[in-house]
Design an enzyme around this catalytic site. Sequence first.
Site, mmCIF file in Angstrom:
data_model
loop_
_atom_site.group_PDB
_atom_site.id
_atom_site.type_symbol
_atom_site.label_atom_id
_atom_site.label_comp_id
_atom_site.label_asym_id
_atom_site.label_seq_id
_atom_site.Cartn_x
_atom_site.Cartn_y
_atom_site.Cartn_z
ATOM 1 C CG ASP A 142 -13.670 5.708 -1.530
ATOM 2 O OD1 ASP A 142 -12.979 5.545 -0.592
ATOM 3 O OD2 ASP A 142 -12.972 6.040 -2.468
ATOM 4 C CG HIS A 154 -8.272 -0.275 -3.904
ATOM 5 N ND1 HIS A 154 -7.656 -1.213 -3.058
ATOM 6 C CD2 HIS A 154 -8.774 0.281 -2.640
ATOM 7 C CE1 HIS A 154 -7.902 -1.575 -2.020
ATOM 8 N NE2 HIS A 154 -8.436 -0.256 -1.674
ATOM 9 C CD GLN A 169 -12.955 -1.921 -2.244
ATOM 10 O OE1 GLN A 169 -12.016 -1.603 -1.106
ATOM 11 N NE2 GLN A 169 -13.781 -2.338 -1.873
ATOM 12 N NE ARG A 187 -9.949 -5.533 -0.492
ATOM 13 C CZ ARG A 187 -9.622 -4.301 0.417
ATOM 14 N NH1 ARG A 187 -10.182 -2.850 0.586
ATOM 15 N NH2 ARG A 187 -7.995 -4.489 -0.283
ATOM 16 C CB CYS A 235 -14.460 0.833 -0.802
ATOM 17 S SG CYS A 235 -14.021 2.982 -0.721
ATOM 18 N NE ARG A 266 -4.090 0.223 1.952
ATOM 19 C CZ ARG A 266 -5.522 -0.013 2.138
ATOM 20 N NH1 ARG A 266 -5.552 1.038 3.529
ATOM 21 N NH2 ARG A 266 -6.569 -0.553 1.762
HETATM 22 N N1 CP Z 1 -11.173 -0.387 1.553
HETATM 23 C C1 CP Z 1 -10.140 -0.402 2.296
HETATM 24 O O1 CP Z 1 -9.869 -0.326 1.071
HETATM 25 O O2 CP Z 1 -9.987 -0.375 3.784
HETATM 26 P P1 CP Z 1 -8.621 0.041 4.240
HETATM 27 O O3 CP Z 1 -8.181 0.945 4.031
HETATM 28 O O4 CP Z 1 -9.293 -0.345 5.651
HETATM 29 O O5 CP Z 1 -7.833 -1.125 3.676
#
Ligand code: CP
Length: 303
Positions: free
Chosen positions: A222, A129, A132, A290, A262, A102
């Site tokens: 979002d 992402h 997601q 997920r 998300c 990330r």
């Molecule tokens: N939707 C998502 O990626 O959640 P987090 O930021 O908690 O990983």
Amino acid sequence: MRHFLNLIDLTADELNHLLTESARLKDAHSRRIPSHSLSGRVVGLVFEKPSLRTRVSFEAGVAQLGGTSLYLPGNEVGLGWRESLADFSHTISQYLDALVLRVYQHKTLDGIAQVSGIPIINGLSDWSHPCQGLADVLTVRELFGTEAGRTVAFVGDGNNVARSLAVGCGKLGMQFVLACPVGYGFDEKFKADYCKKVSPDFPKEINDPFPAVKGADVIYTDVWTSMGQEAEREERLKRFAPFQVNAELLSKASAQCKVLHCLPAHRGEEITDDVMDGPACAAFQQAGNRMHVQKAVLEWLLR
Ligand code: CP
């Protein structure tokens, strides 16, 4: 060797394969059928930003498949500043079987993937992402039986989450409408590189949420201010206020319309409590998915 950096890189057949495998893994998980598909494998998780869903669903998913995961905070690893991305990548490839990252900047992923000896998985970047996006499409498939022909109205920022979902929609025969304030739509490069290859009018971009959700099967939202954009928060709160997903907006969509998010949600900003907690919302089913899609991705990359 494949990486999982953007849904754009996958064919529709590959996406369908991952969705089918995700459903199989979800069913196996619900019936507590043991799996050892990642036995002896070690998956690293390098996170420059906070996470609940991505980190925990990867760690739990790897454990369920008999593998081991290793969490490495970004400030400890120091991608690109403690050592070069290439030096990091050459080194970590000797220890691990796959690496989830990330990152603030997508170019960090590209720099690592270019020389990596192991599959790299994008756990969120400023550009996309894909984990997601895949979970989102799986959720639509579960809710409606098939995703093809369905219309998703994304009400919010044309951000990384919106981009990945738009790609998933375009590849799997769904319509995608982006409802956003002027200036917050998709960037020209994304439109030229991807959208215009789906069709000349893909996706629709509308600066009013009410016509955007008319006939939508899914309303998706979002947060208005993503991680790293905190300095823009006050301006964004003002600009996005008319784009809140609330009961009035939901009433303008089709009767069977579902709401996705998300997460994490900023209740009272992009979505109201009554919609989040109401019968149309499938955000927690989506969050659960997920883990299943990421298990499918890991098995696919490490097969
Ligand atoms: N939707 C998502 O990626 O959640 P987090 O930021 O908690 O990983």
